[in-house]
Scaffold this active site. Sequence first.
Site, PDB file in Angstrom:
ATOM      1  CB  SER A   1      -0.907  -0.069   1.230  1.00 27.55           C
ATOM      2  OG  SER A   1      -1.690   1.076   1.370  1.00 27.55           O
TER       3      SER A   1
ATOM      4  CE1 TYR B   1       0.371   4.781  -5.763  1.00 23.94           C
ATOM      5  CE2 TYR B   1       0.376   6.344  -3.935  1.00 23.94           C
ATOM      6  CZ  TYR B   1       0.871   5.198  -4.534  1.00 23.94           C
ATOM      7  OH  TYR B   1       1.855   4.473  -3.905  1.00 23.94           O
TER       8      TYR B   1
ATOM      9  CE  LYS C   1      -0.044   1.698  -3.940  1.00 26.57           C
ATOM     10  NZ  LYS C   1       0.548   0.408  -4.361  1.00 26.57           N
TER      11      LYS C   1
HETATM   12  N1  NAP Z   1       8.744   4.941  -3.448  1.00 33.56           N
HETATM   13  C1  NAP Z   1       7.821   5.447  -2.684  1.00 33.56           C
HETATM   14  O1  NAP Z   1       7.982   6.537  -2.130  1.00 33.56           O
HETATM   15  C2  NAP Z   1       6.550   4.669  -2.436  1.00 33.56           C
HETATM   16  C3  NAP Z   1       5.750   5.062  -1.354  1.00 33.56           C
HETATM   17  C4  NAP Z   1       4.595   4.347  -1.072  1.00 33.56           C
HETATM   18  C5  NAP Z   1       4.278   3.241  -1.832  1.00 33.56           C
HETATM   19  N2  NAP Z   1       5.074   2.871  -2.887  1.00 33.56           N
HETATM   20  C6  NAP Z   1       4.688   1.674  -3.639  1.00 33.56           C
HETATM   21  O2  NAP Z   1       5.816   0.832  -3.807  1.00 33.56           O
HETATM   22  C7  NAP Z   1       5.592  -0.041  -4.905  1.00 33.56           C
HETATM   23  C8  NAP Z   1       6.858  -0.143  -5.731  1.00 33.56           C
HETATM   24  O3  NAP Z   1       7.185   1.109  -6.281  1.00 33.56           O
HETATM   25  P1  NAP Z   1       8.653   1.711  -6.173  1.00 33.56           P
HETATM   26  O4  NAP Z   1       8.607   2.830  -5.227  1.00 33.56           O
HETATM   27  O5  NAP Z   1       9.645   0.656  -5.968  1.00 33.56           O
HETATM   28  O6  NAP Z   1       8.795   2.379  -7.630  1.00 33.56           O
HETATM   29  P2  NAP Z   1       9.562   1.876  -8.937  1.00 33.56           P
HETATM   30  O7  NAP Z   1      11.025   1.812  -8.682  1.00 33.56           O
HETATM   31  O8  NAP Z   1       9.111   2.765 -10.033  1.00 33.56           O
HETATM   32  O9  NAP Z   1       9.031   0.400  -9.176  1.00 33.56           O
HETATM   33  C9  NAP Z   1       7.744   0.145  -9.662  1.00 33.56           C
HETATM   34  C10 NAP Z   1       7.718  -1.298 -10.131  1.00 33.56           C
HETATM   35  O10 NAP Z   1       6.382  -1.652 -10.499  1.00 33.56           O
HETATM   36  C11 NAP Z   1       6.447  -2.271 -11.761  1.00 33.56           C
HETATM   37  N3  NAP Z   1       5.171  -2.219 -12.483  1.00 33.56           N
HETATM   38  C12 NAP Z   1       4.409  -1.145 -12.794  1.00 33.56           C
HETATM   39  N4  NAP Z   1       3.322  -1.550 -13.487  1.00 33.56           N
HETATM   40  C13 NAP Z   1       3.418  -2.906 -13.611  1.00 33.56           C
HETATM   41  C14 NAP Z   1       2.625  -3.907 -14.193  1.00 33.56           C
HETATM   42  N5  NAP Z   1       1.467  -3.624 -14.852  1.00 33.56           N
HETATM   43  N6  NAP Z   1       3.014  -5.206 -14.096  1.00 33.56           N
HETATM   44  C15 NAP Z   1       4.154  -5.528 -13.457  1.00 33.56           C
HETATM   45  N7  NAP Z   1       4.982  -4.622 -12.900  1.00 33.56           N
HETATM   46  C16 NAP Z   1       4.605  -3.327 -12.969  1.00 33.56           C
HETATM   47  C17 NAP Z   1       7.563  -1.560 -12.488  1.00 33.56           C
HETATM   48  O11 NAP Z   1       7.951  -2.326 -13.607  1.00 33.56           O
HETATM   49  P3  NAP Z   1       8.635  -1.691 -14.937  1.00 33.56           P
HETATM   50  O12 NAP Z   1      10.110  -1.610 -14.639  1.00 33.56           O
HETATM   51  O13 NAP Z   1       8.317  -2.647 -16.025  1.00 33.56           O
HETATM   52  O14 NAP Z   1       8.024  -0.330 -15.142  1.00 33.56           O
HETATM   53  C18 NAP Z   1       8.593  -1.523 -11.381  1.00 33.56           C
HETATM   54  O15 NAP Z   1       9.243  -2.761 -11.251  1.00 33.56           O
HETATM   55  C19 NAP Z   1       4.388   0.527  -5.662  1.00 33.56           C
HETATM   56  O16 NAP Z   1       3.245  -0.274  -5.403  1.00 33.56           O
HETATM   57  C20 NAP Z   1       4.213   1.923  -5.062  1.00 33.56           C
HETATM   58  O17 NAP Z   1       2.873   2.353  -5.125  1.00 33.56           O
HETATM   59  C21 NAP Z   1       6.196   3.570  -3.214  1.00 33.56           C
END
Ligand code: NAP
Length: 289
Positions: free
Chosen positions: A138, A152, A156
């Site tokens: 989330s 968004y 979540k």
């Molecule tokens: N970073 C933050 O500050 C933060 C805070 C709260 C929550 N989150 C959550 O953390 C999770 C991971 O994000 P992250 O922060 O690590 O960002 P990230 O580095 O941009 O990673 C996002 C990942 O999701 C993948 N993805 C997106 N759409 C997809 C799909 N349809 N099928 C399979 N994979 C898909 C991307 O794959 P591709 O490489 O192919 O694009 C990438 O591997 C997300 O759910 C995000 O909402 C992040």
Amino acid sequence: MASSSHRVWFITGSSTGFGRTLAEAVLDKGETVVLTARKPEQVEDLTAKFPNRALAVRLDVTKPEEVREAVKQAIATFGRIDVLVNNAGYGTMGAIEELSDEVVRRQFETNVFGALDVTRAVLPHLRQQRSGHILNFSSVGGFVSFPGAGIYCSTKFALEGISEALAQEVAHLGIKVTIVEPGAFRTDFNGRSLVLSDTQIADYEPVISSFRQWLQDNDGKQPGDPKKAALAMIQAVESDNPPLRLTLGADAVSAIDAKLESVKAELYAWKEVAVNTAFEGAEVGAIGG
Ligand SMILES: NC(=O)c1ccc[n+]([C@@H]2O[C@H](COP(=O)([O-])OP(=O)(O)OC[C@H]3O[C@@H](n4cnc5c(N)ncnc54)[C@H](OP(=O)(O)O)[C@@H]3O)[C@@H](O)[C@H]2O)c1
């Protein structure tokens, strides 16, 4: 749950960010990972380094046939899945009125229906094992909604509702569920994974422009370290009593704390009105019995 040296993790979105960092930490610990990614070639360095404990599988969570095939390959290769991490996701930013139906539905397809589909494909194996742990990504935005991020956040919130019920449905089967709620962490999220609304309505600028600007300015400067988040998630999985919600980051803790306070204050301010809405003489029990 298998002993730690035999635990098999299945991680969605493991190309970058949390997914990749968690996979690296798990592999460094000697455990096994199914690294799923839309472009599996992006994780081939890890499968080359750990050929017996890392498997790269193509998985776009919005493609049901790839979901089933990825789970099938994981079971065929390692015989089980112990920890499912529904991490794949991205953020759509813009005022509610600014975002088109198509953009909103696409956001739900990945963040909600994708995670749901993977969960339903893995659950029969966890039920058969009578063990397992599901980590659903989330966000602080799954507990607190922010202007300019309502769509968004709503994905979540949906995932939190699903996870909270699921945790209670599967506890007696030996399966645990943890909702992961990060604050701002240094991944690709604020960069390539951020989708901004095409249209901007001037009336909303005073309330959302600073949030949009903050997201963009913060890219690469977020305080949260994904490596420390990965260790916290591993700690939760190894715990005999893992939390339903694992909040990560002082920013997330303080935003959630403030929301809990304000919800409680409002609940009690309006309690008299709330409790006086039953039929005369009706007995009011707990919801769900
Ligand atoms: N970073 C933050 O500050 C933060 C805070 C709260 C929550 N989150 C959550 O953390 C999770 C991971 O994000 P992250 O922060 O690590 O960002 P990230 O580095 O941009 O990673 C996002 C990942 O999701 C993948 N993805 C997106 N759409 C997809 C799909 N349809 N099928 C399979 N994979 C898909 C991307 O794959 P591709 O490489 O192919 O694009 C990438 O591997 C997300 O759910 C995000 O909402 C992040």
